[in-house]
Design an enzyme around this catalytic site. Sequence first.
Site, short mmCIF file in Angstrom:
data_model
loop_
_atom_site.label_atom_id
_atom_site.label_comp_id
_atom_site.label_asym_id
_atom_site.label_seq_id
_atom_site.Cartn_x
_atom_site.Cartn_y
_atom_site.Cartn_z
N GLY A 51 17.44 51.16 -29.15
CA GLY A 51 17.23 50.52 -27.86
C GLY A 51 16.60 49.14 -28.00
N GLU B 45 5.22 55.55 -19.48
CA GLU B 45 4.47 55.82 -18.26
C GLU B 45 5.35 56.60 -17.30
OE1 GLU B 45 1.68 53.29 -15.09
OE2 GLU B 45 3.07 52.27 -16.44
N TYR C 243 -7.55 46.10 -25.76
CA TYR C 243 -7.21 44.81 -26.34
C TYR C 243 -8.37 43.83 -26.21
CZ TYR C 243 -2.58 46.83 -25.35
OH TYR C 243 -1.50 47.67 -25.23
N GLU D 105 -13.09 55.41 -18.21
CA GLU D 105 -12.92 55.01 -16.82
C GLU D 105 -13.02 56.23 -15.92
OE1 GLU D 105 -8.07 55.07 -16.30
OE2 GLU D 105 -8.97 53.28 -17.15
N HIS E 177 -3.92 53.68 -12.93
CA HIS E 177 -3.54 54.76 -13.85
C HIS E 177 -3.37 56.07 -13.09
CE1 HIS E 177 -5.57 52.52 -17.42
NE2 HIS E 177 -4.31 52.18 -17.29
#
Length: 742
Positions: free
Chosen positions: A55, A134, A197, A247, A290
């Site tokens: 892909g 996701e 990151y 979180e 999220h």
Amino acid sequence: MIPHRSRHLGRKLSLSPRILSCRFSTTTRRSGYDDTITNLKIGKHTRVIFQGFTGRQATANAKESIEWGTNIVGGVKPNGSGEHLGLPVLPSVRAAMEQLKPDATGIYVAAHQAAAAIEEAIEAEVPLIVAVAEHIPVHDIMRIHSILATQSKSRLVGANAPGIISAIGHCRIGFQPLPTFSPGHIGIVAKSGTLSYETVGSLTRAGLGQSLCVGMGGDVIAGTDFVDALKVFETDEDTEAIILVGEVGGTAEEEAADWIRDYKKRVTDPKPIAAVIGGFNAVPGKVMGHAGAWTGLGEGTAESKYKALESAGVTMVDHPAKFGGVMKEILAKSGRNVRKIKQSTAQTKQQSRSYHTYRRPVVPSAFSPHVLDRHQHRSLHLSPSQSTTLLQSYEISVSSSTTSSPNTPNTSSTHFLGITIARSARKPCIIAAPPSHPNHLPTRVHRFPFDYLSGPSHEAITSALAHAQLDAAPAKAKAEAAALIRKLWTLFREKEGIQTSVSLTVKEEEGEGEDGIDVYEPYLFFDDAAFKSNGRHAELHALRDPSTIPEVELEAERNGIVFVRLDAPVQGSNAAESHVDSQDASAPPKEKGPRNFIGTLVNGAGLAMNTIDVLHFRLSQHSDSPTYPSNFLDTGGKATASTIATSFQLILCDPRVAVIFVNIFGGLTLCDMIAEGIIMAFKEVGVEVPVVVRLRGTNEEVGRSVLARAGLPIRAFEDFEDAVREVGRLAGRAARGEGVEE
């Protein structure tokens, strides 16, 4: 053999007969899934294959990873064969396992194909499976974990995660931005990709590289969680210190705190640990980007997570840009050696300012995130009347009485039962609470997990009824409550629920047939990914009522943006605190007090939550000119110039906004493309408020140059702290009625 009791399961979730009939490694000496934790120790030795190898995205990712040093040995294309990138392509994972002997597989297929790809890798006994996609339906993930629990060969990372990367071993299985990483000795485990990151970038700039970085991911259920990663870091000789990036949502951070507390008791020289938590200002009843970023009934808040880690001796920071300086300090105090690998001058560019930790934030009452699941607004949250109709089709009758009615029988015995997800157990569960006062949230909430494929066990039902104090109820009421649990489970499974729950009371009337239970206050909400990714339950999702959703959020959704308006306390004309009223979704925002709010535009849900946390904690405390963030906005990981322009338009719909803060850390997102989008917004949208831009990550210098050449009133910064100070200064001027200077 994996148990399978429901004819509905195979039909509704397309459960593969091959998967149902195959046997996994339950008879080996290993005891189960926990024994696969050591499979996370990737490095130069790790042989990697890609599923979906040919892909476009997989090809680009593989080229970068191979150039960086990752030992990719080939890939899989269903029913295909040949070569790609000079490496063998095989028709199945089993064939790849036999011929290429991989240690790990990266799954680069779309969400609707991902579950089948994970199952194929488990069946082939690939030691490490990394799923980055996701929007994989949560029921598919629960089913996969039911399979994983029966074996001791394969370990899953993800889904909805950036993957896993060894900076020392130059092995990347995921899509982390490679220029940000440098070899070193700090281990990182994170829910958020962008916050990880940021963390890595701060360490690299401070001359501290990374050993192993594990992306836990932001889904409701994670294949590898904080405690799993901590167990690896504890024994990893390359890891000298640890960072956790958490979180709001679930209880993984509290469980990590318990593990750390025990670790420090049993180890004479524990490795230093630091952490950051996002979501202090998450809006009750909203999913903050999220899929797993919401506080469920009985789960901890961002504040409780922070306190738990802090009490376990973890050094806390408020923004990951501080980690470089903080880790230097705590490593120096620990006496540990972090200079085993010397880095070039370019790699060890020092940060321009010293960093310090901060005091624990106090969350104002307006932002209190203690909220019952029944107030949760996902993409499909049924109304009470819709819920009543659906429950009736499952032979559950809902009483017209409510707890607010003076005629409600036995209102002192308001019990709570339902089915939801036990995140840490990676299973569905019965959720139960003992009697509570009418109109109050249930307390002493407890979860009773059970296997997804087997359904609620007799033991789980008995324990849940006992916890709800229904075990001593009359025989008929007790039997009806047990039957209710089974019916709620059937609904939960067949319609792919996130939660199916009710309140109930025990009837105490005399007479034959009068005793039993009254069911009321149904709360049903369902997984939107099941419909959006796989097209399942279209008739159910057609019930969604857009009129209940603010138009700005619908417009954001149409453009792939997550937007949540923040109703922060503002100062009215009489200096008394008030709140912005946004109950009417169709009405424009009402303006009360000065126009002094900060519009935020961020890429990545975790970074967006953290950005509004920092702005609120730092700038709302100014007594002379307090200011507040106006919104949560996540452009997503693949933001385009057009997306940025649309984001400006959404932000500027709010008349409270006095300044816009664009905070970008570019991984997949390119900073120069963000800069072009900002310029497009000035031309097409018309921006009449000052804009502060902070760009870090991929092509950051190019992006800042693009902004500088545009000749627009844009204040561009490299450093997060400098940008926040400028945002505060400009918003403060607006709060004082001074307008925009210069």
